[in-house]
Scaffold this motif. Structure first.
Motif, short mmCIF file in Angstrom:
data_model
loop_
_atom_site.label_atom_id
_atom_site.label_comp_id
_atom_site.label_asym_id
_atom_site.label_seq_id
_atom_site.Cartn_x
_atom_site.Cartn_y
_atom_site.Cartn_z
N TYR A 116 36.22 -7.36 56.51
CA TYR A 116 36.79 -7.89 55.26
C TYR A 116 36.14 -7.22 54.05
CZ TYR A 116 38.07 -10.89 51.43
OH TYR A 116 38.53 -11.34 50.21
N THR A 117 34.83 -7.06 54.09
CA THR A 117 34.13 -6.39 52.99
C THR A 117 34.66 -4.97 52.81
OG1 THR A 117 32.17 -7.74 53.40
CG2 THR A 117 31.85 -5.69 52.15
N ARG A 118 34.90 -4.29 53.92
CA ARG A 118 35.43 -2.91 53.85
C ARG A 118 36.81 -2.88 53.20
NH1 ARG A 118 33.79 -1.52 59.99
NH2 ARG A 118 31.60 -1.05 59.60
N ILE A 119 37.69 -3.81 53.58
CA ILE A 119 39.04 -3.74 53.01
C ILE A 119 39.04 -4.08 51.52
CG2 ILE A 119 40.15 -4.17 55.24
CD1 ILE A 119 41.16 -6.85 53.67
N THR A 120 38.17 -4.99 51.10
CA THR A 120 38.14 -5.31 49.67
C THR A 120 37.61 -4.12 48.88
OG1 THR A 120 35.99 -6.42 49.86
CG2 THR A 120 37.96 -7.80 50.00
N THR A 121 36.72 -3.34 49.47
CA THR A 121 36.22 -2.13 48.82
C THR A 121 37.31 -1.06 48.79
OG1 THR A 121 33.98 -2.64 49.54
CG2 THR A 121 34.44 -0.36 48.92
N ARG A 122 38.05 -0.93 49.89
CA ARG A 122 39.13 0.06 50.00
C ARG A 122 40.23 -0.24 48.98
NH1 ARG A 122 41.57 0.13 55.83
NH2 ARG A 122 42.36 -1.90 55.18
N ASN A 123 40.60 -1.52 48.85
CA ASN A 123 41.50 -2.01 47.81
C ASN A 123 42.89 -1.35 47.81
OD1 ASN A 123 42.06 -3.80 45.70
ND2 ASN A 123 41.52 -2.28 44.15
N SER A 124 43.46 -1.11 49.01
CA SER A 124 44.83 -0.60 49.06
C SER A 124 45.81 -1.71 48.74
CB SER A 124 45.12 0.00 50.45
OG SER A 124 45.38 -1.03 51.39
N GLU A 125 47.09 -1.38 48.67
CA GLU A 125 48.09 -2.39 48.30
C GLU A 125 48.15 -3.56 49.25
OE1 GLU A 125 50.24 0.74 50.76
OE2 GLU A 125 48.99 0.85 48.99
N THR A 126 47.71 -3.38 50.51
CA THR A 126 47.74 -4.49 51.47
C THR A 126 46.38 -5.21 51.57
OG1 THR A 126 47.22 -3.01 53.32
CG2 THR A 126 49.56 -3.43 52.86
N ASP A 127 45.39 -4.75 50.82
CA ASP A 127 44.02 -5.27 50.96
C ASP A 127 43.60 -6.28 49.90
OD1 ASP A 127 43.61 -3.67 53.19
OD2 ASP A 127 42.77 -2.02 52.03
N ARG A 128 44.44 -6.57 48.94
CA ARG A 128 44.06 -7.46 47.84
C ARG A 128 44.33 -8.92 48.22
NH1 ARG A 128 47.27 -3.22 44.92
NH2 ARG A 128 45.73 -1.57 44.67
N ILE A 129 43.48 -9.42 49.13
CA ILE A 129 43.66 -10.75 49.69
C ILE A 129 42.31 -11.44 49.83
CG2 ILE A 129 45.81 -10.25 50.94
CD1 ILE A 129 44.12 -9.70 53.45
#
Length: 185
Positions: free
Chosen positions: A116-129
């Motif tokens: 989860y920490t990785r995806i929030t850092t990546r911040n792609s259009e599907t990761d803003r959750i």
């Protein structure tokens, strides 16, 4: 020529493996996400995880459970080079690709909060959750009896090689390099 498919849990490091294969081993990249995003844009839908799931499931239901990766495999085959297809999500995709030969499935996983920490850092259009949505999205994609729907759990079980990505990028890359040394002889 070999083709590697990448599967794994959300934010586990699929893209990191792809980046390594391109940068260090000269692989050509084909993206299921890119394929689906192009279709979403054609349909005038917002590019988000819900649209991705809906459109992917519709394409698989209309054509076959392996339709998307079969299209990408054909593109990869025409290059004549080592290729990677990211991200395999249904058992039908795995079975179809394995039947074509010269194919290996890599799976990657890591601790949920780390992912989860990785995806929030990546911040792609599907990761803003938020974290609860992240876990709900993953639960939705982990298992299904419908062959046209995502079943990450089963895909991971079908993998030829499974990598743990709870350490550093260098550690993950070393794991991948060791496997490539075995299969690219």
């Amino acid at each position: 020529m070999i083709i590697i498919g990448i599967t794994g849990t959300l934010g586990a490091g699929k893209g990191t493996i792809v980046d390594y294969l391109i940068r260090e081993r000269g692989f050509v990249h084909f993206s299921v996400r890119g394929f689906i995003s192009r279709e979403i844009e054609k349909r005038g839908m917002p590019v988000n995880r819900d649209s991705m799931v809906i459109v992917a499931n519709e394409l698989r239901a209309a054509h076959s459970p392996s339709y998307i990766v079969d299209c990408l495999f054909e593109e990869a085959r025409l290059t004549g080079k080592n290729c990677v297809i990211e991200s395999i999500r249904t058992p039908g995709e795995v079975l179809s690709l394995k039947a074509k030969g010269s194919f290996y499935l890599f799976a990657v996983d890591a601790d949920p909060y780390t992912r989860y920490t990785r995806i929030t850092t990546r911040n792609s259009e599907t990761d803003r959750i938020d974290y609860e949505t992240f876990r709900a999205n993953e639960a939705r994609e982990m298992t299904s009896e419908d062959p046209n729907h995502q079943n990450l759990y089963r895909c991971i079980k079908m993998a030829d090689f499974v990598f743990s990505n709870d350490q550093t990028i260098a550690d993950l890359e070393a794991q991948v390099a060791a496997v490539l040394d075995q299969i690219c002889k």
